[in-house]
Design a protein around this motif. Structure first.
Motif, PDB file in Angstrom:
ATOM      1  N   LEU A   1       8.570  30.534 -43.901  1.00 15.75           N
ATOM      2  CA  LEU A   1       7.153  30.903 -43.846  1.00 15.75           C
ATOM      3  C   LEU A   1       6.949  32.143 -42.996  1.00 15.75           C
ATOM      4  O   LEU A   1       7.564  32.300 -41.930  1.00 15.75           O
ATOM      5  CB  LEU A   1       6.342  29.746 -43.237  1.00 15.75           C
TER       6      LEU A   1
ATOM      7  N   LYS B   1       4.876  33.649 -40.493  1.00 19.29           N
ATOM      8  CA  LYS B   1       3.891  33.132 -39.522  1.00 19.29           C
ATOM      9  C   LYS B   1       2.608  33.961 -39.513  1.00 19.29           C
ATOM     10  O   LYS B   1       1.513  33.440 -39.297  1.00 19.29           O
ATOM     11  CB  LYS B   1       4.522  33.127 -38.128  1.00 19.29           C
TER      12      LYS B   1
ATOM     13  N   LEU C   1      -0.089  32.772 -41.952  1.00 22.61           N
ATOM     14  CA  LEU C   1      -0.651  31.424 -41.821  1.00 22.61           C
ATOM     15  C   LEU C   1      -2.077  31.474 -41.287  1.00 22.61           C
ATOM     16  O   LEU C   1      -2.413  32.320 -40.445  1.00 22.61           O
ATOM     17  CB  LEU C   1       0.214  30.575 -40.886  1.00 22.61           C
ATOM     18  N   THR C   2      -2.903  30.552 -41.741  1.00 27.90           N
ATOM     19  CA  THR C   2      -4.265  30.456 -41.227  1.00 27.90           C
ATOM     20  C   THR C   2      -4.247  29.834 -39.833  1.00 27.90           C
ATOM     21  O   THR C   2      -3.241  29.270 -39.388  1.00 27.90           O
ATOM     22  CB  THR C   2      -5.144  29.578 -42.130  1.00 27.90           C
ATOM     23  N   GLU C   3      -5.377  29.890 -39.174  1.00 30.61           N
ATOM     24  CA  GLU C   3      -5.485  29.284 -37.838  1.00 30.61           C
ATOM     25  C   GLU C   3      -5.197  27.787 -37.894  1.00 30.61           C
ATOM     26  O   GLU C   3      -4.517  27.238 -37.027  1.00 30.61           O
ATOM     27  CB  GLU C   3      -6.874  29.539 -37.262  1.00 30.61           C
ATOM     28  N   ARG C   4      -5.720  27.101 -38.944  1.00 33.51           N
ATOM     29  CA  ARG C   4      -5.474  25.662 -39.051  1.00 33.51           C
ATOM     30  C   ARG C   4      -3.995  25.375 -39.291  1.00 33.51           C
ATOM     31  O   ARG C   4      -3.450  24.381 -38.811  1.00 33.51           O
ATOM     32  CB  ARG C   4      -6.319  25.042 -40.169  1.00 33.51           C
ATOM     33  N   ASP C   5      -3.318  26.249 -40.056  1.00 34.64           N
ATOM     34  CA  ASP C   5      -1.875  26.089 -40.250  1.00 34.64           C
ATOM     35  C   ASP C   5      -1.129  26.237 -38.927  1.00 34.64           C
ATOM     36  O   ASP C   5      -0.190  25.496 -38.645  1.00 34.64           O
ATOM     37  CB  ASP C   5      -1.343  27.125 -41.253  1.00 34.64           C
TER      38      ASP C   5
ATOM     39  N   CYS D   1      -2.302  25.560 -36.032  1.00 40.91           N
ATOM     40  CA  CYS D   1      -2.572  24.337 -35.273  1.00 40.91           C
ATOM     41  C   CYS D   1      -1.653  23.202 -35.734  1.00 40.91           C
ATOM     42  O   CYS D   1      -0.986  22.553 -34.921  1.00 40.91           O
ATOM     43  CB  CYS D   1      -4.031  23.924 -35.431  1.00 40.91           C
ATOM     44  N   SER D   2      -1.631  22.952 -37.037  1.00 38.52           N
ATOM     45  CA  SER D   2      -0.914  21.786 -37.552  1.00 38.52           C
ATOM     46  C   SER D   2       0.604  21.929 -37.462  1.00 38.52           C
ATOM     47  O   SER D   2       1.312  20.938 -37.273  1.00 38.52           O
ATOM     48  CB  SER D   2      -1.336  21.505 -38.996  1.00 38.52           C
ATOM     49  N   LYS D   3       1.120  23.167 -37.585  1.00 39.43           N
ATOM     50  CA  LYS D   3       2.572  23.361 -37.635  1.00 39.43           C
ATOM     51  C   LYS D   3       3.188  23.673 -36.274  1.00 39.43           C
ATOM     52  O   LYS D   3       4.399  23.440 -36.072  1.00 39.43           O
ATOM     53  CB  LYS D   3       2.919  24.491 -38.618  1.00 39.43           C
TER      54      LYS D   3
ATOM     55  N   ASP E   1      -4.925  32.599 -35.055  1.00 40.79           N
ATOM     56  CA  ASP E   1      -3.798  32.779 -35.968  1.00 40.79           C
ATOM     57  C   ASP E   1      -2.797  33.752 -35.348  1.00 40.79           C
ATOM     58  O   ASP E   1      -3.050  34.356 -34.301  1.00 40.79           O
ATOM     59  CB  ASP E   1      -4.268  33.221 -37.352  1.00 40.79           C
TER      60      ASP E   1
END
Length: 332
Positions: A4, A6, A9-13, A15-17, A79
């Motif tokens: 991926l 980095k 990636l979105t802000e939520r991604d 957060c979650s990853k 992000d």
């Protein structure tokens, strides 16, 4: 397998990853310690002509709690196109509003920690994802910041009352409740709560009483108001969870078998000595007195209501007001 990017990636991604796993790795419990996307405010009410709307709510990405309603850290995420500290000013604003000492910003590469308590040196430093502090580490520093010994900690960490619908205090109520509990734990016996009309003073008072009562610090409590409707509303609404431990003083009759008493000033005092039925209680009977709307005369030196407070002078007194008054001769 494709790696991926980095930066895409979105802000939520992020957060979650990256951020959430780092916090969990440090020992924070998903169900008891962590709340995500927390509305700090519900948004300012905007009135334009006959139209009423709300501005966008102020929302923190993470609030970390040592116990429910005892927040100790805020984490703001960005992000990966931003720097690690890009969310710090936003996080500091939330921390100041909620009286939170430990403030973090992250872009998924690591964390920037800002310590408002003064217990870290330097006050601001970068951490790797694996270096996020454990709950016990932050709580130890929190205790030092607040000057909590074992006895004070027992009071400060006493649980809030939680009803069946899970009603939670708003951030300003939380601040008022927690700061009052801390002040009393530290031996302060005169406290004034200044809260605007409509912000839930009685609910705030209820949570203060509940926690002190359940902690065993205050065992007999008197709530005083100057209007019957205020007493009755308090009895049937916010104070209802006290149940059979609570009574309203009526018809100038005193029953000393209860723990929580609600009364009009006028119902326990008067111009004639025999009407001062509060003296049927010993001066040390109550260890906590809540004075509702204390700006409406109870603070005046020549008010007969003042005699009640003077009689129970060994008790802790908490005044509630939306209109503080401070002059050379009068202080709420």
């Amino acid at each position: 397998m494709e790696i991926l990017d980095k930066k895409k990636l979105t802000e939520r991604d992020i957060c979650s990853k990256f951020i959430t796993p780092a916090i969990l790795y440090a020992g924070w419990d998903q169900h008891h310690h962590i709340r995500e996307e927390v509305n700090v405010t519900h948004g300012r009410v905007l009135v334009k002509g006959n139209t009423v709307s709300r501005a966008k709510p102020r929302r923190a990405d993470y609030i970390l709690y040592y116990k429910p309603n005892l927040p100790i850290a805020v984490v703001e995420a960005k992000d990966n196109t931003h720097s690690v500290g890009a969310g710090m000013q936003q996080a500091l604003a939330y921390a100041e509003m909620m009286d939170i000492p430990f403030v973090f910003s992250s872009n998924g590469d690591g964390f920037l920690l800002h310590d408002r308590s003064g217990n870290y040196d330097p006050m601001e430093r970068e951490l790797s994802l694996s270096e996020f502090p454990r709950p016990v580490d932050l709580w130890t520093r929190y205790r030092k910041w607040k000057g909590l010994d074992e006895r004070k900690e027992q009071i400060v960490t006493q649980n809030y009352y939680v009803d069946e619908v899970g009603k939670a205090p708003r951030y300003y109520q939380l601040n008022a409740i927690n700061r009052t509990i801390e002040a009393i734990a530290n031996g302060q016996n005169r406290v004034l709560l200044v809260m605007a009309t409509g912000t839930g003073k009685t609910y705030t008072a209820f949570q203060i009483i509940w926690r002190l009562w359940k902690a065993g610090v205050k065992k007999r409590i008197l709530f005083l108001a100057d209007r019957n409707i205020l007493v009755d509303q308090t009895l049937t609404n916010d104070f209802k969870p006290f149940g059979s431990a609570m009574t309203k003083i009526r018809k100038r009759q005193v029953d000393k078998s209860y723990e929580i008493y609600l009364s009009l000033y006028q119902a326990v005092s008067g111009n004639e000595e025999e009407r001062n039925i509060y003296k049927q209680f010993s001066p040390d009977f109550f260890d906590l007195i809540i004075v509702d709307e204390c700006h409406r005369g109870s603070a005046a030196d020549d008010a007969m209501w003042r005699e009640i407070l003077d009689y129970f002078k060994s008790a802790t007194h908490i005044g509630l007001t939306a209109t503080p008054k401070e002059t050379k001769y009068i202080s709420n």
